[in-house]
Enzyme design. Structure first.
Site, PDB file in Angstrom:
ATOM      1  N   TYR A  46      26.550 -21.968  -3.859  1.00  0.00           N
ATOM      2  CA  TYR A  46      25.422 -21.373  -4.584  1.00  0.00           C
ATOM      3  C   TYR A  46      24.190 -21.256  -3.691  1.00  0.00           C
ATOM      4  CZ  TYR A  46      22.055 -20.141  -8.085  1.00  0.00           C
ATOM      5  OH  TYR A  46      21.083 -19.458  -8.772  1.00  0.00           O
ATOM      6  N   PRO A  99       9.934 -21.799  -3.553  1.00  0.00           N
ATOM      7  CA  PRO A  99      10.445 -22.224  -4.862  1.00  0.00           C
ATOM      8  C   PRO A  99      11.955 -22.060  -4.916  1.00  0.00           C
ATOM      9  CG  PRO A  99       9.447 -20.039  -5.021  1.00  0.00           C
ATOM     10  CD  PRO A  99       9.195 -20.523  -3.627  1.00  0.00           C
ATOM     11  N   SER A 128       9.651 -24.211  -8.783  1.00  0.00           N
ATOM     12  CA  SER A 128      10.328 -23.087  -9.448  1.00  0.00           C
ATOM     13  C   SER A 128      10.280 -23.217 -10.964  1.00  0.00           C
ATOM     14  CB  SER A 128      11.791 -23.059  -8.995  1.00  0.00           C
ATOM     15  OG  SER A 128      12.558 -22.240  -9.853  1.00  0.00           O
ATOM     16  N   TYR A 152       9.036 -17.230 -13.152  1.00  0.00           N
ATOM     17  CA  TYR A 152       9.923 -16.152 -13.565  1.00  0.00           C
ATOM     18  C   TYR A 152       9.341 -15.689 -14.881  1.00  0.00           C
ATOM     19  CZ  TYR A 152      13.537 -16.553 -10.052  1.00  0.00           C
ATOM     20  OH  TYR A 152      14.229 -16.527  -8.882  1.00  0.00           O
ATOM     21  N   THR A 178       7.444 -14.169  -9.128  1.00  0.00           N
ATOM     22  CA  THR A 178       8.584 -13.568  -8.414  1.00  0.00           C
ATOM     23  C   THR A 178       8.997 -12.259  -9.082  1.00  0.00           C
ATOM     24  OG1 THR A 178       9.279 -15.746  -7.705  1.00  0.00           O
ATOM     25  CG2 THR A 178      10.941 -13.996  -7.614  1.00  0.00           C
ATOM     26  N   ARG A 187      26.690 -11.642  -6.815  1.00  0.00           N
ATOM     27  CA  ARG A 187      26.867 -12.695  -5.805  1.00  0.00           C
ATOM     28  C   ARG A 187      28.325 -13.170  -5.822  1.00  0.00           C
ATOM     29  NH1 ARG A 187      21.422 -16.333  -6.936  1.00  0.00           N
ATOM     30  NH2 ARG A 187      19.918 -14.648  -6.619  1.00  0.00           N
ATOM     31  N   LYS A 260       5.631 -12.427  -5.247  1.00  0.00           N
ATOM     32  CA  LYS A 260       6.713 -12.748  -4.316  1.00  0.00           C
ATOM     33  C   LYS A 260       7.825 -11.705  -4.410  1.00  0.00           C
ATOM     34  CE  LYS A 260       9.863 -16.610  -3.227  1.00  0.00           C
ATOM     35  NZ  LYS A 260      11.187 -16.300  -3.774  1.00  0.00           N
ATOM     36  N   HIS A 284      14.147 -12.628  -0.969  1.00  0.00           N
ATOM     37  CA  HIS A 284      14.786 -13.720  -1.705  1.00  0.00           C
ATOM     38  C   HIS A 284      15.901 -14.366  -0.867  1.00  0.00           C
ATOM     39  CE1 HIS A 284      14.710 -15.076  -6.061  1.00  0.00           C
ATOM     40  NE2 HIS A 284      15.790 -15.727  -5.665  1.00  0.00           N
ATOM     41  N   ASP A 315       8.812 -14.984   3.719  1.00  0.00           N
ATOM     42  CA  ASP A 315      10.006 -15.840   3.798  1.00  0.00           C
ATOM     43  C   ASP A 315      11.258 -14.989   3.925  1.00  0.00           C
ATOM     44  OD1 ASP A 315      11.391 -15.263   1.305  1.00  0.00           O
ATOM     45  OD2 ASP A 315      10.276 -16.832   0.268  1.00  0.00           O
ATOM     46  N   SER A 316      12.370 -15.669   4.107  1.00  0.00           N
ATOM     47  CA  SER A 316      13.723 -15.103   4.201  1.00  0.00           C
ATOM     48  C   SER A 316      14.241 -15.161   5.633  1.00  0.00           C
ATOM     49  CB  SER A 316      13.808 -13.664   3.661  1.00  0.00           C
ATOM     50  OG  SER A 316      13.492 -13.652   2.276  1.00  0.00           O
ATOM     51  N   GLY A 317      14.933 -16.239   5.920  1.00  0.00           N
ATOM     52  CA  GLY A 317      15.586 -16.386   7.211  1.00  0.00           C
ATOM     53  C   GLY A 317      14.912 -17.331   8.184  1.00  0.00           C
ATOM     54  N   ARG A 339      16.318 -22.464   2.217  1.00  0.00           N
ATOM     55  CA  ARG A 339      17.564 -23.235   2.336  1.00  0.00           C
ATOM     56  C   ARG A 339      17.480 -24.469   3.246  1.00  0.00           C
ATOM     57  NH1 ARG A 339      19.023 -17.891   2.212  1.00  0.00           N
ATOM     58  NH2 ARG A 339      20.449 -17.167   0.594  1.00  0.00           N
TER      59      ARG A 339
HETATM   60  C1  FMN Z   1      19.485 -21.935  -4.235  1.00  0.00           C
HETATM   61  C2  FMN Z   1      18.278 -21.051  -4.256  1.00  0.00           C
HETATM   62  C3  FMN Z   1      17.544 -20.957  -5.426  1.00  0.00           C
HETATM   63  C4  FMN Z   1      16.396 -20.168  -5.448  1.00  0.00           C
HETATM   64  N1  FMN Z   1      15.630 -20.167  -6.585  1.00  0.00           N
HETATM   65  C5  FMN Z   1      14.483 -19.462  -6.587  1.00  0.00           C
HETATM   66  C6  FMN Z   1      13.629 -19.527  -7.716  1.00  0.00           C
HETATM   67  O1  FMN Z   1      13.888 -20.234  -8.672  1.00  0.00           O
HETATM   68  N2  FMN Z   1      12.500 -18.778  -7.674  1.00  0.00           N
HETATM   69  C7  FMN Z   1      12.170 -17.979  -6.602  1.00  0.00           C
HETATM   70  O2  FMN Z   1      11.137 -17.315  -6.622  1.00  0.00           O
HETATM   71  N3  FMN Z   1      12.952 -17.931  -5.514  1.00  0.00           N
HETATM   72  C8  FMN Z   1      14.088 -18.668  -5.489  1.00  0.00           C
HETATM   73  N4  FMN Z   1      14.849 -18.649  -4.346  1.00  0.00           N
HETATM   74  C9  FMN Z   1      14.403 -17.871  -3.172  1.00  0.00           C
HETATM   75  C10 FMN Z   1      13.474 -18.707  -2.290  1.00  0.00           C
HETATM   76  O3  FMN Z   1      12.237 -18.933  -2.890  1.00  0.00           O
HETATM   77  C11 FMN Z   1      13.209 -18.006  -0.956  1.00  0.00           C
HETATM   78  O4  FMN Z   1      12.719 -16.702  -1.184  1.00  0.00           O
HETATM   79  C12 FMN Z   1      14.427 -17.913  -0.040  1.00  0.00           C
HETATM   80  O5  FMN Z   1      15.239 -19.056  -0.147  1.00  0.00           O
HETATM   81  C13 FMN Z   1      13.939 -17.748   1.397  1.00  0.00           C
HETATM   82  O6  FMN Z   1      14.966 -17.557   2.265  1.00  0.00           O
HETATM   83  P1  FMN Z   1      15.636 -18.726   3.174  1.00  0.00           P
HETATM   84  O7  FMN Z   1      16.471 -19.539   2.218  1.00  0.00           O
HETATM   85  O8  FMN Z   1      16.421 -17.937   4.120  1.00  0.00           O
HETATM   86  O9  FMN Z   1      14.524 -19.539   3.797  1.00  0.00           O
HETATM   87  C14 FMN Z   1      16.011 -19.444  -4.302  1.00  0.00           C
HETATM   88  C15 FMN Z   1      16.758 -19.538  -3.130  1.00  0.00           C
HETATM   89  C16 FMN Z   1      17.870 -20.347  -3.088  1.00  0.00           C
HETATM   90  C17 FMN Z   1      18.629 -20.465  -1.795  1.00  0.00           C
HETATM   91  O1  173 Z   2      19.476 -18.337  -7.365  1.00  0.00           O
HETATM   92  C1  173 Z   2      18.398 -17.785  -7.164  1.00  0.00           C
HETATM   93  O2  173 Z   2      18.148 -17.150  -6.127  1.00  0.00           O
HETATM   94  C2  173 Z   2      17.369 -17.841  -8.180  1.00  0.00           C
HETATM   95  O3  173 Z   2      16.318 -17.334  -7.926  1.00  0.00           O
HETATM   96  C3  173 Z   2      17.577 -18.496  -9.484  1.00  0.00           C
HETATM   97  C4  173 Z   2      17.416 -17.750 -10.647  1.00  0.00           C
HETATM   98  C5  173 Z   2      17.622 -18.358 -11.880  1.00  0.00           C
HETATM   99  C6  173 Z   2      17.988 -19.681 -11.962  1.00  0.00           C
HETATM  100  C7  173 Z   2      18.128 -20.412 -10.788  1.00  0.00           C
HETATM  101  C8  173 Z   2      17.904 -19.833  -9.545  1.00  0.00           C
END
Ligand code: FMN
Ligand code: 173
Length: 389
Positions: A46, A99, A128, A152, A178, A187, A260, A284, A315-317, A339
């Site tokens: 996940y 988050p 989050s 959210y 977000t 996914r 975001k 994301h 963010d992202s990566g 992550r």
């Molecule tokens: C398991 C998981 C859950 C996430 N849940 C949320 C969330 O609840 N709200 C949100 O805005 N972004 C969520 N994200 C996105 C992160 O905030 C972020 O944008 C992203 O992880 C950044 O990329 P990186 O993992 O490569 O650093 C989630 C990401 C992951 C991996």
């Molecule tokens: O998994 C995710 O990326 C995410 O943003 C999320 C959305 C809803 C519930 C939990 C995580």
């Protein structure tokens, strides 16, 4: 004078004199593999997973790796200060924890542990909406640290209002909204493993504890948990929202609001026009639009469009200190990391999260110094070249 984050390197060296190796690797790109070995396939799948065939997540990494730093010499870097101003606040370094919902799938200490680790390092932790712990409890764990809440945007305006009121009452000041998750994407890794945490009720703590959410249920949560989960799935986000709706948030939140998931410069301009305070250039972590532009490729155009009107975050990566350097050079004021800290939490609880923060900042400090910068403020596009081979 700010803290010399590189001191962490010397701490690790000194521990090494007694033969003690760090509990987790200092190359944070190795954490995913370790997590795969040590944690369950459902939860790791996940977290590690992304949209479609993973091309966006790979593109995020490639876009950062393709940029190369051109170090400058003889620029007196013996005293360094990594602090930056973000949304009118002084941060000790250009870093925040992204988050991430459902952290209890990684470790029983979940969000409070991540929040405490961030607070101990002075780095903002963005809680989050899909937290596995109610926001009031996490707020307590945050202590004196500044509290950032990610929304959210629920379909039901009463739940939205209730979340904002609860977040305010719990002392959150910065709101991160977000926009890139009006629906969850396709996914395959989760679908193929039949593993979606929220279908098991994880990540619903803020909702199940909310009076406005409960008012929308025929039966109390404990009497019909499946119905409560389905209600959450149907209302946690709202694909019907459009730009004029942002007025609702501006009216109901006093502090800074950051959007975001912005990738197009015109969307960033609209954010500024709507009275927002910042944007996070993000896809994301590659989890939403398969085939999307890499976040680092979108960043310069957004920064150019609104850098003088809005705080631009990224963010992202991001996996290393040099990734942070590159994001700064591409126009970000600060970055969020996702992550890596989640794996740190899964592998070693709160200390694992602190390890990740300290490694990133030590590496950033050294990258800055070795590239000829004593502060993030002098880093710019001129510090990078693009490798086109
Ligand atoms: C398991 C998981 C859950 C996430 N849940 C949320 C969330 O609840 N709200 C949100 O805005 N972004 C969520 N994200 C996105 C992160 O905030 C972020 O944008 C992203 O992880 C950044 O990329 P990186 O993992 O490569 O650093 C989630 C990401 C992951 C991996
Ligand atoms: O998994 C995710 O990326 C995410 O943003 C999320 C959305 C809803 C519930 C939990 C995580």
């Amino acid at each position: 004078m700010g803290k010399h984050w590189a001191d962490f390197q010397y701490e690790i060296y000194l521990n090494g004199m007694s033969g003690a190796v760090p509990r987790l690797p200092t190359d944070l790109t190795r954490l995913e593999e370790l997590a795969e070995q040590r944690l369950g396939p459902g939860p790791v799948g996940y977290v590690a997973g992304s949209a479609g065939n993973g091309s966006t997540a790979r593109a995020n990494r490639a876009a950062l790796e393709r940029r190369r730093i051109v170090p400058r010499m003889l620029r007196d870097v013996h005293e360094r200060d990594l602090s930056v101003e973000v949304l009118g606040r002084a941060l000790p370094a250009p870093l925040a924890l992204a988050p991430v919902g459902v952290l209890s799938i990684m470790h029983p200490d979940a969000e409070p542990a991540a929040a405490r680790a961030a607070a101990a390092q002075g780095v903002p932790y963005i809680l989050s909406s899909a937290s596995s712990t109610p926001m009031e409890q996490v707020a307590e764990a945050m202590g004196d640290a500044e509290r950032w809440f990610q929304l959210y945007w629920p379909k039901d305006p009463e739940v939205a209002r209730s979340f904002l009121n609860r977040a305010k009452a719990a002392g959150f000041t910065v709101l991160v909204v977000t926009l890139d998750t009006p629906l969850l994407s396709w996914r395959p890794r989760d679908l193929d493993q039949a593993y979606l945490p929220f279908l098991r009720g994880v990540g619903t703590a803020n909702y199940f504890s909310d009076p406005a959410f409960q008012a929308g249920l025929a039966e109390p949560v404990h009497e019909d948990p499946n119905a409560a989960v389905m209600h959450f799935v149907g209302m946690f986000s709202d694909p019907a929202k459009s730009w004029p709706d942002l007025a609702f948030l501006r009216e109901n939140w006093d502090g800074p609001i950051v959007l975001k998931g912005v990738l197009h410069p015109d969307d960033a301009r609209r954010a500024a026009d709507a009275g927002m305070d910042g944007v996070i250039v993000s896809n994301h972590g590659g989890r939403q639009v398969a085939g999307s532009v890499a976040a680092a490729d979108a960043l310069p155009r957004v920064a150019e469009a609104v850098g003088d009107r809005l705080t631009v975050l990224f963010d992202s990566g991001v996996r290393t200190g040099d990734d942070i350097f590159k994001a700064l050079a591409l126009g970000a004021r600060a970055v969020l990391v996702g992550r890596p800290y989640v794996y740190g939490l899964g592998l070693d609880g709160r200390p694992g999260v602190e390890h990740v923060i300290r490694c990133l900042l030590a590496e950033l400090d050294l990258t800055l110094a070795l590239s000829g910068h004593a502060t993030p403020s002098t880093v710019g596009p001129d510090d990078l070249v693009e490798d086109r081979t």
